[in-house]
Structures are given as structure tokens and as C-alpha cells.
Design a protein around this motif. Sequence first.
Motif, PDB file in Angstrom:
ATOM      1  N   LYS A   2       0.826  -1.187   0.000  1.00 30.04           N
ATOM      2  CA  LYS A   2       0.000   0.000   0.000  1.00 30.04           C
ATOM      3  C   LYS A   2       0.869   1.250   0.000  1.00 30.04           C
ATOM      4  CE  LYS A   2      -3.836  -2.237   2.392  1.00 30.04           C
ATOM      5  NZ  LYS A   2      -4.733  -2.174   1.256  1.00 30.04           N
ATOM      6  N   LEU A   3       0.296   2.342  -0.500  1.00 30.61           N
ATOM      7  CA  LEU A   3       1.039   3.590  -0.571  1.00 30.61           C
ATOM      8  C   LEU A   3       1.475   4.052   0.808  1.00 30.61           C
ATOM      9  CD1 LEU A   3       2.016   5.914  -2.363  1.00 30.61           C
ATOM     10  CD2 LEU A   3      -0.153   7.051  -1.912  1.00 30.61           C
ATOM     11  N   THR A 226       6.283   4.419  -9.806  1.00 34.03           N
ATOM     12  CA  THR A 226       6.338   3.047  -9.315  1.00 34.03           C
ATOM     13  C   THR A 226       6.337   2.105 -10.510  1.00 34.03           C
ATOM     14  OG1 THR A 226       5.039   3.709  -7.375  1.00 34.03           O
ATOM     15  CG2 THR A 226       5.270   1.352  -7.798  1.00 34.03           C
ATOM     16  N   GLY A 231       1.776  -4.231 -11.848  1.00 35.39           N
ATOM     17  CA  GLY A 231       1.297  -3.381 -10.767  1.00 35.39           C
ATOM     18  C   GLY A 231       0.315  -2.321 -11.233  1.00 35.39           C
ATOM     19  N   TYR A 232      -0.496  -1.826 -10.295  1.00 36.72           N
ATOM     20  CA  TYR A 232      -1.422  -0.734 -10.593  1.00 36.72           C
ATOM     21  C   TYR A 232      -1.759   0.008  -9.300  1.00 36.72           C
ATOM     22  CZ  TYR A 232      -5.014  -3.966  -8.822  1.00 36.72           C
ATOM     23  OH  TYR A 232      -5.733  -4.827  -8.030  1.00 36.72           O
ATOM     24  N   TYR A 233      -2.099   1.298  -9.447  1.00 35.38           N
ATOM     25  CA  TYR A 233      -2.491   2.116  -8.314  1.00 35.38           C
ATOM     26  C   TYR A 233      -3.960   1.891  -7.972  1.00 35.38           C
ATOM     27  CZ  TYR A 233       1.784   4.981  -8.678  1.00 35.38           C
ATOM     28  OH  TYR A 233       3.074   5.422  -8.698  1.00 35.38           O
ATOM     29  N   LYS A 234      -4.274   1.966  -6.688  1.00 41.64           N
ATOM     30  CA  LYS A 234      -5.647   2.043  -6.225  1.00 41.64           C
ATOM     31  C   LYS A 234      -5.959   3.500  -5.902  1.00 41.64           C
ATOM     32  CE  LYS A 234      -5.754  -2.559  -4.103  1.00 41.64           C
ATOM     33  NZ  LYS A 234      -5.962  -3.314  -2.822  1.00 41.64           N
ATOM     34  N   ILE A 243      -4.363   8.629  -5.075  1.00 41.01           N
ATOM     35  CA  ILE A 243      -3.811   7.293  -4.842  1.00 41.01           C
ATOM     36  C   ILE A 243      -3.864   6.961  -3.353  1.00 41.01           C
ATOM     37  CG2 ILE A 243      -1.745   5.854  -5.059  1.00 41.01           C
ATOM     38  CD1 ILE A 243      -0.873   7.749  -7.355  1.00 41.01           C
ATOM     39  N   PHE A 246      -1.576   0.402  -3.623  1.00 41.12           N
ATOM     40  CA  PHE A 246      -0.882  -0.204  -4.762  1.00 41.12           C
ATOM     41  C   PHE A 246      -1.084  -1.708  -4.683  1.00 41.12           C
ATOM     42  CE2 PHE A 246       2.775  -2.173  -6.818  1.00 41.12           C
ATOM     43  CZ  PHE A 246       2.808  -1.504  -8.026  1.00 41.12           C
ATOM     44  N   ASP A 247      -1.284  -2.356  -5.832  1.00 42.84           N
ATOM     45  CA  ASP A 247      -1.465  -3.795  -5.850  1.00 42.84           C
ATOM     46  C   ASP A 247      -0.856  -4.360  -7.127  1.00 42.84           C
ATOM     47  OD1 ASP A 247      -2.186  -6.288  -5.012  1.00 42.84           O
ATOM     48  OD2 ASP A 247      -4.313  -5.816  -4.736  1.00 42.84           O
ATOM     49  N   ASP A 339      -3.085   9.748  -9.606  1.00 40.56           N
ATOM     50  CA  ASP A 339      -2.700   8.848 -10.688  1.00 40.56           C
ATOM     51  C   ASP A 339      -2.672   9.601 -12.018  1.00 40.56           C
ATOM     52  OD1 ASP A 339      -2.191   6.747 -12.353  1.00 40.56           O
ATOM     53  OD2 ASP A 339      -3.974   5.582 -11.809  1.00 40.56           O
TER      54      ASP A 339
END
Length: 464
Positions: A2-3, A226, A231-234, A243, A246-247, A339
Motif C-alpha cells: 500500500k502507498l 512506481t 502493478g497498478y495504483y488504487k 492514490i 498499490f497492488d 494517478d
Amino acid sequence: MKLRFIILALLIGGIFTNISAQTLQSSYFLEGATYRHQLNPAFMGERNYISIPMLGNMNLGTSSNVGLTDFIYKFDDPTGKYDLTTFMSSAVGRDEFLGNLKTNNRINTNVGLTILSAGFHAWGGFNTIELNMKSNTSFNLPYELFNFMKTGMDQEVYHIKNFAVNSNNYLELVLGHAHKVNDRLTIGAKLKLLAGAANVDAKIDQMDIALNGDKWEIMANGTLNTAVGGGYYKTKASNPGEINGFDVDKAGVGGYGAGIDLGATYKLMDNLTLSASVLDLGFISWKNNLKGATRNKEPFTFDGFTNIAVDPEDGDPNSVDTQFENMKDDLKDMAKFYDEGKVSRTTMLATTINVGAEYAFPFYDKLSLGVLSTTRINNPYTWTQAMVAANVRPLRWFDASVNYSYSTFGPNLGWMLNFHPKGVTFFVGSDRMITNVTPQYIPTNNANTNICLGFNIAFGRHRD
């Protein structure tokens, strides 16, 4: 991932939990040291060798120009529950805490593991094949951030600059060759093929904080990159684009790159040898880089660091762990990134330059004195070090070094014992020794420490 963990790392993660692994600089002048070719590709091994998988070269440590006792203090808790507290406690004076900090408080960590390595004499020189894992992480924590946290509303305006963390993680396949040109000159080079695992670069170039009533207004200018395969931002549903995590969907290689090492040694006189090397000249191109940025159109409000019960009058000042957990939550609210999608990005490796000289005493050539200058170029996390080492080789199968160094992170004592009879090699040592600790085993000086050891199989005839 996580961020909030990234934000936590910006402040305290590196100080307390990071480890580093790198070839011991204490081995630079020890001819029998198996892995000193990682410090200068012109260094040749005495015998052929193959590493015991995962055990050939292991090194754990960290270095910084601040220490744990700059942030954790002895505490006389009226409840009798705790004997330590953080710098946020009202029992710790502002000047007492801030007086120990630097303009830029730096923590550099390097994690490296030799997965498999082999070296052998052939083709007119010494050849090496290596598979290594490397993780280089650097933090820059400005004084003004801690001033804001500690001083709070006693000051109405703060200007925070160069608040940053960078982490580069990759695998490298390395092919090296050292060649003796003549009796005085030896040259060496390595080619590195790189597979990037993850890269994080978070920085706030400028953050202006102003008190408005009982809240803070923040204008920030920063970026977050990142790069992780899959990977991708939540983002927050309540604030589109912000943001909050992150997952990873399908983990994979994040990027590819290449690099080289170059080195040389020159015997200026029979008992004086000069050497130099340039390591990690290279890059990684990240194919799945996610960009985030602050939005400077208007300020956002921040309540301040209000969730930390650290006042003795409260009756329950909380444990050190709870205080840092609450700081982490407040820092998450203080830094907001949005994002901005995927962008192409290439990062350079942190390049290291070594320049050394070794003098063997004519009355006993098994004893030598060496000086080594090291510079690691990785702005704004660049650091330098100067080392003086006394080296002895009383037996053909044993040598040792003891050294003193002074770097960006302060003074250090180092040592190494190296056993290398035919059939097996074993070494153990440290470039940075902890000499003083509190009763709670917290280092009283800067958090500079490491321990290195390795086991390898040696074979073939001895090369002088």
C-alpha cells in the motif's frame, strides 16, 4: 503493498528496518578474498572457485548520518508501563531533538545476494560468471519536516524541500574477464544484463505549509513513480484519482537493462600498487511505470500530527510502536499523489568509483598499508568515503584486514578474516561496527552497521 508503506518509509522505515548487502570494502586489499573482483574487475582470484548457492556472499547492514537515539529517548513513564518514547513526546525538548539533526538526514541501504558465482583461470586471464540480486534504497529526510512535526503551531509557516526516497531492485547476470597486460598493468571489465523487479521513486521537491485557524493548508510539488510488473495504483472513490494504495495483478519483470564495470591495477613500484574501478555504469528501462503527481491548483487541509498520545500528563503516552504507527497514519494524510497513468521511464544505476593504493612494507612484504577512496553517485543520495587499512597475510591460506574509515555517515571501524586453503574458502567481517549501545541495545551513534560472511568451494592450483 500500500502507498502508506511507501510514505512510512520516507520517514522512519529506513532508519529502523533496512538492511544492506554489498561486497566488503575491507576485502579490497586482501589478495585471497574471493569476491574482491566485485570491487574492481581487474582483481584476479588466487584459485578457481564456485560458490555454494545462496551462501557465497551474504552481507546485512545499514548506514546513515542519524541514529536511533536521535528519534527514541529514555522515558520515565509515570504509569511504569514504558521506558522508551519517541521524539514527539513533550518530555523531549524541541532543541534537544532538533539539535541532533542535519539539514538533510540520509539513510542509504543496499541489499545484495550472490545467488550463484564461479571464477576460473582461462584465455590468458581470470573469468567470472555471476547471478546476483541487488536492491539499492536511499532516503533523504529534510530537517524542516521534523521541525514541523515537533514544533507544530508554535510556528505558522514551514517550507519543506527534497523529501525523497528511491528504491531500485533487480537481478543481474554478470560476465567478467581480467587480463594481465604485462608485469605491471592488469585490466578488467564486466558486462551486466539486468532484469528489473521493482523501482520506486517518490519525491516532494517543495511543500509549503501554512497555519489557517486550527488546521494546516498544504501546497506541494512532487512526483511518484512506481515500476512493478503487473502493478497498478488504487484510488479513492470519494476523491477520484487520489492514490491510496498499490497492488499487483500478475507479477512479472518490470524492465530490462544493461551495465558495465571497468577496472585497472598498476604496479608503480615493486611494493606500491595503484588501482581504480568504475562500477555499475548502466541503466534499466521500465516497461510498466506508473506515474503519480501532486496537484498544485489549490491547497488541501491537514489536521496535523494529532493522533499521537505522547504527553505524560495524558496518563498513557503509548508505546514506541504505537506512536510510530500513528505517525505513519498522519503522514499518509499529509502527502497526496494523483494517478497520471503509465509513462515510459529509464533509470540509471547508482555508479560507484573506487581509487586505491597499497604499499607493502619492504622489511615484511606480508604486511601492507592501503588507502581507498569510494564515491557512490546517486543524486541527491550521493556519498563518499575514505578508508585506511592495515592488511596482513601471515600464512598462505589466511589473511586479515583492520581499517578505519570516514564517510558522509561519520567514522567507522572495519575488519575482515579470510580463510582460503585449497578446497574451501570462508570469510567473515564488517565494514561498520557498532561500538556503543544503550541498555535497550539501541546504537548510540549513527545507524551504521553490517556483517558479511560467505562459503565457497576452491579448486585448481594456487596463482601468485
